[in-house]
Design an enzyme around this catalytic site. Structure first.
Site, PDB file in Angstrom:
ATOM      1  N   SER A 411       0.840  -1.207   0.000  1.00 34.28           N
ATOM      2  CA  SER A 411       0.000   0.000   0.000  1.00 34.28           C
ATOM      3  C   SER A 411       0.874   1.256   0.000  1.00 34.28           C
ATOM      4  O   SER A 411       1.980   1.249   0.541  1.00 34.28           O
ATOM      5  CB  SER A 411      -0.875  -0.039   1.256  1.00 34.28           C
ATOM      6  OG  SER A 411      -1.986   0.802   1.124  1.00 34.28           O
ATOM      7  N   PRO A 412       0.381   2.349  -0.588  1.00 33.95           N
ATOM      8  CA  PRO A 412       1.194   3.575  -0.618  1.00 33.95           C
ATOM      9  C   PRO A 412       1.553   4.034   0.794  1.00 33.95           C
ATOM     10  O   PRO A 412       0.683   4.089   1.658  1.00 33.95           O
ATOM     11  CB  PRO A 412       0.261   4.610  -1.266  1.00 33.95           C
ATOM     12  CG  PRO A 412      -0.850   3.839  -1.884  1.00 33.95           C
ATOM     13  CD  PRO A 412      -0.922   2.512  -1.223  1.00 33.95           C
ATOM     14  N   GLN A 489       1.345   6.620  -7.190  1.00 34.39           N
ATOM     15  CA  GLN A 489       0.167   7.308  -6.638  1.00 34.39           C
ATOM     16  C   GLN A 489       0.396   8.807  -6.743  1.00 34.39           C
ATOM     17  O   GLN A 489       1.358   9.335  -6.174  1.00 34.39           O
ATOM     18  CB  GLN A 489      -0.072   6.917  -5.179  1.00 34.39           C
ATOM     19  CG  GLN A 489      -1.413   7.472  -4.663  1.00 34.39           C
ATOM     20  CD  GLN A 489      -1.594   7.285  -3.168  1.00 34.39           C
ATOM     21  OE1 GLN A 489      -0.764   7.732  -2.384  1.00 34.39           O
ATOM     22  NE2 GLN A 489      -2.697   6.658  -2.781  1.00 34.39           N
ATOM     23  N   TYR A 571      -7.017  14.965   1.221  1.00 36.06           N
ATOM     24  CA  TYR A 571      -6.142  15.806   0.402  1.00 36.06           C
ATOM     25  C   TYR A 571      -6.986  16.497  -0.672  1.00 36.06           C
ATOM     26  O   TYR A 571      -8.216  16.380  -0.678  1.00 36.06           O
ATOM     27  CB  TYR A 571      -4.990  14.962  -0.162  1.00 36.06           C
ATOM     28  CG  TYR A 571      -4.150  14.382   0.958  1.00 36.06           C
ATOM     29  CD1 TYR A 571      -3.467  15.234   1.838  1.00 36.06           C
ATOM     30  CD2 TYR A 571      -4.095  13.015   1.204  1.00 36.06           C
ATOM     31  CE1 TYR A 571      -2.734  14.730   2.901  1.00 36.06           C
ATOM     32  CE2 TYR A 571      -3.358  12.507   2.274  1.00 36.06           C
ATOM     33  CZ  TYR A 571      -2.691  13.375   3.121  1.00 36.06           C
ATOM     34  OH  TYR A 571      -1.970  12.888   4.181  1.00 36.06           O
ATOM     35  N   ARG A 619      -7.941   5.950  -5.427  1.00 34.61           N
ATOM     36  CA  ARG A 619      -8.123   5.678  -4.003  1.00 34.61           C
ATOM     37  C   ARG A 619      -9.155   6.640  -3.436  1.00 34.61           C
ATOM     38  O   ARG A 619      -9.063   7.857  -3.642  1.00 34.61           O
ATOM     39  CB  ARG A 619      -6.804   5.803  -3.243  1.00 34.61           C
ATOM     40  CG  ARG A 619      -6.968   5.515  -1.771  1.00 34.61           C
ATOM     41  CD  ARG A 619      -5.659   5.328  -1.026  1.00 34.61           C
ATOM     42  NE  ARG A 619      -5.351   3.914  -0.892  1.00 34.61           N
ATOM     43  CZ  ARG A 619      -4.638   3.384   0.117  1.00 34.61           C
ATOM     44  NH1 ARG A 619      -4.132   4.158   1.066  1.00 34.61           N
ATOM     45  NH2 ARG A 619      -4.399   2.102   0.180  1.00 34.61           N
ATOM     46  N   ARG A 713       1.350  -1.275   6.909  1.00 34.54           N
ATOM     47  CA  ARG A 713       2.239  -1.490   8.060  1.00 34.54           C
ATOM     48  C   ARG A 713       2.854  -2.888   8.111  1.00 34.54           C
ATOM     49  O   ARG A 713       4.037  -3.002   8.479  1.00 34.54           O
ATOM     50  CB  ARG A 713       1.499  -1.136   9.360  1.00 34.54           C
ATOM     51  CG  ARG A 713       1.280   0.369   9.488  1.00 34.54           C
ATOM     52  CD  ARG A 713       0.235   0.717  10.498  1.00 34.54           C
ATOM     53  NE  ARG A 713      -1.075   0.233  10.088  1.00 34.54           N
ATOM     54  CZ  ARG A 713      -2.171   0.346  10.813  1.00 34.54           C
ATOM     55  NH1 ARG A 713      -2.107   0.941  11.987  1.00 34.54           N
ATOM     56  NH2 ARG A 713      -3.312  -0.109  10.368  1.00 34.54           N
TER      57      ARG A 713
HETATM   58  C1  LIG Z   1       3.784   5.476   7.282  1.00 31.76           C
HETATM   59  C2  LIG Z   1       2.533   5.484   6.465  1.00 31.76           C
HETATM   60  C3  LIG Z   1       2.424   6.348   5.375  1.00 31.76           C
HETATM   61  C4  LIG Z   1       1.269   6.353   4.570  1.00 31.76           C
HETATM   62  N1  LIG Z   1       1.214   7.133   3.459  1.00 31.76           N
HETATM   63  C5  LIG Z   1       0.192   7.001   2.578  1.00 31.76           C
HETATM   64  C6  LIG Z   1       0.214   7.639   1.315  1.00 31.76           C
HETATM   65  O1  LIG Z   1       1.149   8.299   0.944  1.00 31.76           O
HETATM   66  N2  LIG Z   1      -0.870   7.508   0.503  1.00 31.76           N
HETATM   67  C7  LIG Z   1      -1.970   6.752   0.875  1.00 31.76           C
HETATM   68  O2  LIG Z   1      -2.923   6.642   0.131  1.00 31.76           O
HETATM   69  N3  LIG Z   1      -1.974   6.122   2.065  1.00 31.76           N
HETATM   70  C8  LIG Z   1      -0.934   6.213   2.904  1.00 31.76           C
HETATM   71  N4  LIG Z   1      -0.943   5.493   4.072  1.00 31.76           N
HETATM   72  C9  LIG Z   1      -2.087   4.632   4.384  1.00 31.76           C
HETATM   73  C10 LIG Z   1      -1.807   3.187   3.955  1.00 31.76           C
HETATM   74  O3  LIG Z   1      -1.655   3.089   2.546  1.00 31.76           O
HETATM   75  C11 LIG Z   1      -2.938   2.250   4.391  1.00 31.76           C
HETATM   76  O4  LIG Z   1      -4.125   2.629   3.739  1.00 31.76           O
HETATM   77  C12 LIG Z   1      -3.147   2.258   5.888  1.00 31.76           C
HETATM   78  O5  LIG Z   1      -1.922   2.254   6.585  1.00 31.76           O
HETATM   79  C13 LIG Z   1      -3.965   1.045   6.335  1.00 31.76           C
HETATM   80  O6  LIG Z   1      -3.347  -0.154   5.975  1.00 31.76           O
HETATM   81  P1  LIG Z   1      -2.547  -1.094   7.062  1.00 31.76           P
HETATM   82  O7  LIG Z   1      -3.500  -1.391   8.152  1.00 31.76           O
HETATM   83  O8  LIG Z   1      -2.152  -2.313   6.263  1.00 31.76           O
HETATM   84  O9  LIG Z   1      -1.354  -0.314   7.544  1.00 31.76           O
HETATM   85  C14 LIG Z   1       0.199   5.511   4.888  1.00 31.76           C
HETATM   86  C15 LIG Z   1       0.316   4.654   5.999  1.00 31.76           C
HETATM   87  C16 LIG Z   1       1.458   4.613   6.759  1.00 31.76           C
HETATM   88  C17 LIG Z   1       1.545   3.638   7.919  1.00 31.76           C
END
Ligand SMILES: Cc1cc2nc3c(=O)[nH]c(=O)nc-3n(C[C@H](O)[C@H](O)[C@H](O)COP(=O)(O)O)c2cc1C
Ligand SMILES: Cc1cc2nc3c(=O)[nH]c(=O)nc-3n(C[C@H](O)[C@H](O)[C@H](O)COP(=O)(O)OP(=O)(O)OC[C@H]3O[C@@H](n4cnc5c(N)ncnc54)[C@H](O)[C@@H]3O)c2cc1C
Length: 765
Positions: A411-412, A489, A571, A619, A713
């Site tokens: 994921s981004p 993205q 955003y 997204r 994560r």
């Molecule tokens: C350190 C960090 C940076 C993130 N940056 C972005 C981002 O740049 N763009 C985005 O769409 N989501 C971003 N997210 C959200 C993640 O893509 C994801 O949707 C969210 O962490 C939930 O997934 P998880 O439970 O597997 O961590 C970020 C998450 C983390 C932890």
């Protein structure tokens, strides 16, 4: 109570309500200390109660067995046991085995508990309304409010308990059938009014519980809202005639009800404690109300034995039970919502429908169904075209002209590690490692389309030649050394820009050097904290659209395989979509069509320059988790619009749009939003959010709730997450090939042997 040290407990205990919770608590407390004076009030006669059968799990039975063998023995003699679940849908029955259930009649359960109370000298006052709870609280050491879902005690102390009651969208009625089903049975009936469902299970030699449930609008269309009990029963007999096969249904003061979920901030008010349905409810489709009430009673009896006084005991009781109950309530909520949205799954093939139903609460998964009934899971997999011996997550998926090797997406994730928008060695190593780690698709962080469109000074960009060169280096590495595809993205920060690096204070303005912000409307993210953005005029909108186009062109040249437009998390583009952040009165605001206008214009402009064969995803935040914000139904319309404009998939996140959101976190908590879009529109979706195990990924894919699963994560924890998932499942196929230089490590490192030499000889002593 095994191991509990008996300390002098409260002597005078009042119990309001003689349901399973109240009676069992009274019996246990009296058994633990016969000196206690315990009085129970019940407004109904002893043999009058609603409903028919109750299901108890092996876990609860284990607790009951240890706490009071007398009750356990009496219950054991009554149990009907079975281990199959039948799902009948669209005229076909699919059976899955190996589950293990025990049920008995609610009448018998209560009679056994009443006998136990009488035998122990608990004072039982039937046909008596309990005295006023404040009076009880003054004259007793402890008041146990086990007065059910409509608890008057809870209302009397509402300022302390702070209850939250949510009424749901289905109507159900609890009936009995005059024959014993040989399995748990879920049966759908397609009627002129809409789709209806029966939940049935045996609870006696010739009796089954038969709950009929449907959406409220179906219930009204069928005219059931105007029918009395007899007419409703006759109508249900007609709807489920094929299953009943001439058998009859009967009622027991059976009224159509909307299920209410009860949650309380606290379960204690002085010496009054809530127990059972008064404290919490869990939808009957996971059969846990009686279990929870009896487990509460066990915990309260134990803590009253272990702790020095009522206060300490009730605090320990609440502390012990709340997390367990919250977890059951999360599973129950997922199950309840699944049945509310039943119609969206109606078109699934029978076996996938059954698998989806069985895994709905997330407690039953692909892996444990495989253990319980391997032939059932194998048949579901075969229907879905999953090759033999391949976990569903390792099947390929095609988006536009791009075929991904497996269903895992990195994921981004913003790394806040760029310098003047240029990604550096950190990005090469970070994204490169994750690409080597086996995921089918690796996404960049949100890459910003302009300097002012960055979130923080550490955010990456794609608005200068050096950015393009740096990204190309990353893309070349991924293409040259891994089997992953890499997606870009693209986004613009909008009103959430000009803030600090994540570890210096997320969403906090910079200490100095802030840049001006632009957004749909001049509303700051946090009043008095963040800057007030300026409202974009048509020239500003056109300029930003052009920035997206130029960044997309750079991305195409850099070689990215996929482009995702970031319309989530508050955003810039997300800010246009949400009614909480878009207050415009021009063509770019107002109703959803207006709020979609700018994001769609950007999408179209980017699609125009993005190579045709390369897919685009979007997204979205499928809910704002806030009053008046985007809802799950809005998200379906948003997805529909982007799909109509050529989006190949929707990446379904939620929230982060307004700071006062109230998200309902939990395992896979965002997947129902993805599921809804996929199954209502037939549009491919990427599910994301707290998906952490490969078992969850397999379950979501095979159930048809997602096409791809994005994990963020977990990939920070383990860059090789996908390769390790393959090794854990003994999978060595083309869905997760180890990079050649790593192949020597493709097995889990062996640990020390724990099995000692087997005795070969047994000598007589
Ligand atoms: C350190 C960090 C940076 C993130 N940056 C972005 C981002 O740049 N763009 C985005 O769409 N989501 C971003 N997210 C959200 C993640 O893509 C994801 O949707 C969210 O962490 C939930 O997934 P998880 O439970 O597997 O961590 C970020 C998450 C983390 C932890
Ligand atoms: C359709 C349906 C199906 C269900 N199926 C299952 C199932 O399969 N398995 C399962 O485990 N659970 C099931 N449940 C849930 C289960 O019935 C409840 O969770 C369980 O009964 C809770 O026990 P309790 O002791 O907290 O409350 P209750 O059983 O509701 O008992 C409360 C009692 O308090 C009495 N009372 C209330 N106020 C007063 C007063 N002021 N004075 C005197 N008496 C009072 C009421 O008359 C009642 O008898 C189902 C529920 C429904 C609605």
């Amino acid at each position: 109570m095994g191991g509990a040290v008996a300390v002098p407990g409260p002597l005078r205990i009042a119990v309001v309500g003689a349901g399973p919770g109240g009676l069992y608590a009274a019996a246990l407390l009296k058994r633990l200390d016969p000196a206690r004076e315990i009085t129970v009030w019940e407004r109904n006669p002893p043999d009058e109660t609603f409903g028919f059968g109750v299901v108890l799990s092996d876990e609860t039975l284990g607790g009951i067995e240890h706490a009071d063998p007398v009750v356990y023995e009496a219950l054991r003699r009554e149990f009907v046991r079975w281990d199959a679940i039948d799902v009948a849908h669209a005229g076909r029955v699919v059976r899955s085995g190996g589950h293990g259930f025990a049920a008995l009649s609610r009448h018998r359960l209560l009679a056994i508990l009443q006998d136990r109370c009488r035998g122990l000298d608990v004072r039982l006052n039937f046909r008596q309304e309990a005295p006023d709870v404040r009076q009880l609280s003054e004259s007793y050491d402890l008041v146990i409010a086990a007065d059910g879902v409509r608890s008057a005690t809870r209302e009397a102390y509402a300022d302390v308990f702070r209850p939250h009651l949510t009424q749901h969208r289905c109507r159900y009625v609890w009936l009995a059938a005059d024959f014993a089903l040989d399995a748990f049975r879920f049966e759908t009936a397609r009627t002129e009014a809409g789709l209806m469902l029966a939940h049935g299970y045996p609870f006696g030699a010739s009796q089954s519980t038969f709950i009929v449930e449907m959406r409220e609008e179906v219930w009204r269309r069928a005219g059931l809202d105007l029918m009395d009990e007899d007419a409703s029963i006759a109508a249900c007999e007609k709807y489920f005639a094929p299953l009943l096969d001439g058998h009859r249904l009967s009622g027991n003061r059976s009224r159509w009800t909307a299920f209410t979920t009860v949650v309380n901030d606290t379960w204690r008010a002085g010496n009054v404690v809530l127990l059972g349905d008064a404290a919490h409810t869990a939808h009957f489709s996971i059969g846990s109300g009686t279990k929870l009430a009896m487990e509460d009673a066990l915990a309260l009896a134990a803590t009253l034995s272990e702790q020095p006084g009522v206060d300490a005991a009730s605090a320990a009781y609440e502390q012990e039970r709340k997390p367990v109950v919250a977890s059951t309530q999360r599973a129950a909520a997922a199950s309840l919502e699944w049945f509310e949205e039943l119609e969206q799954y109606a078109g699934q093939p029978e076996r996938q429908f059954a698998f989806n139903l069985l895994t709905r609460s997330r407690r039953v998964t692909h892996d444990n169904l495989r253990l319980r009934d391997p032939s059932f899971t194998a048949a579901v997999e075969a229907d879905a075209g999953v090759p033999d011996g391949t976990p569903p997550m390792f099947t390929p998926f095609t988006l536009g002209g791009l075929t991904l090797r497996n269903r895992v997406v990195v994921s981004p994730m913003d790394m806040y590690s760029s310098v003047d928008g240029t990604p550096g060695d950190f990005h090469l190593v970070h994204l490169g490692a994750r690409a080597l780690g086996g995921a089918g698709l690796v996404m960049t962080e949100m890459v910003c389309v302009s300097e002012r469109g960055r979130i923080t000074p550490g955010c990456a960009g794609l608005y200068a030649d050096e950015h393009e060169r740096a990204w190309q280096r990353v893309v070349d590495f991924v293409h040259g050394r891994s089997t992953a595809a890499i997606g870009l993205q693209l986004g613009h920060s909008g009103r959430k820009g000009s803030t600090r690096l994540m570890w210096d204070g997320i969403d906090q303005p910079l200490p100095d050097g802030n840049w001006p912000l632009a957004a749909a409307s001049p509303l700051p993210y946090r009043q008095g904290v963040n800057q007030v953005p300026h409202e974009l005029d048509s020239a500003g909108l056109a300029a930003i659209r052009e920035e997206f186009v130029r960044a997309a062109q750079r991305g195409a040249r850099a070689g990215f395989d996929l482009l995702e437009l970031h319309c989530a998390h508050g955003y810039l583009l997300s800010g246009f979509l949400s009614p909480l952040t878009n207050r415009r009165t021009d063509a770019y605001g107002g109703d959803l069509a207006g709020r979609l206008r700018f994001p769609l214009e950007v999408f179209d402009a980017v699609r125009e320059v993005w190579p045709k064969e390369r897919p685009m995803t979007v997204r979205v935040s499928a809910t704002d988790w806030a009053e008046g914000g985007t809802t799950a139904d809005d998200a379906v319309e948003i997805a529909r619009a982007f799909a109509a404009h050529g989006a190949d998939a929707i990446d379904v996140s939620t929230g982060q749009v307004v700071p006062d959101e109230r998200p309902a976190f939990g395992r896979s908590y965002q997947t129902p939003y993805a599921d809804r879009i996929r199954n209502r529109l037939g549009v491919p979706v990427i599910a994301v959010g707290a998906i952490s195990s490969w078992d969850d990924v397999n379950s979501l894919i095979l159930a048809g709730r997602a096409d791809l699963c994005a994990l963020a994560r977990p990939h920070l924890y383990d860059p090789n997450w996908t390769l390790h998932a393959a090794a854990d499942q003994n999978y060595e196929g083309p869905g997760a090939p180890w990079p050649l230089p790593y192949q020597a490590g493709s097995r889990k490192p062996p640990t020390g042997r724990t099995d000692g030499p087997k005795p070969r000889l047994t000598l007589p002593s």
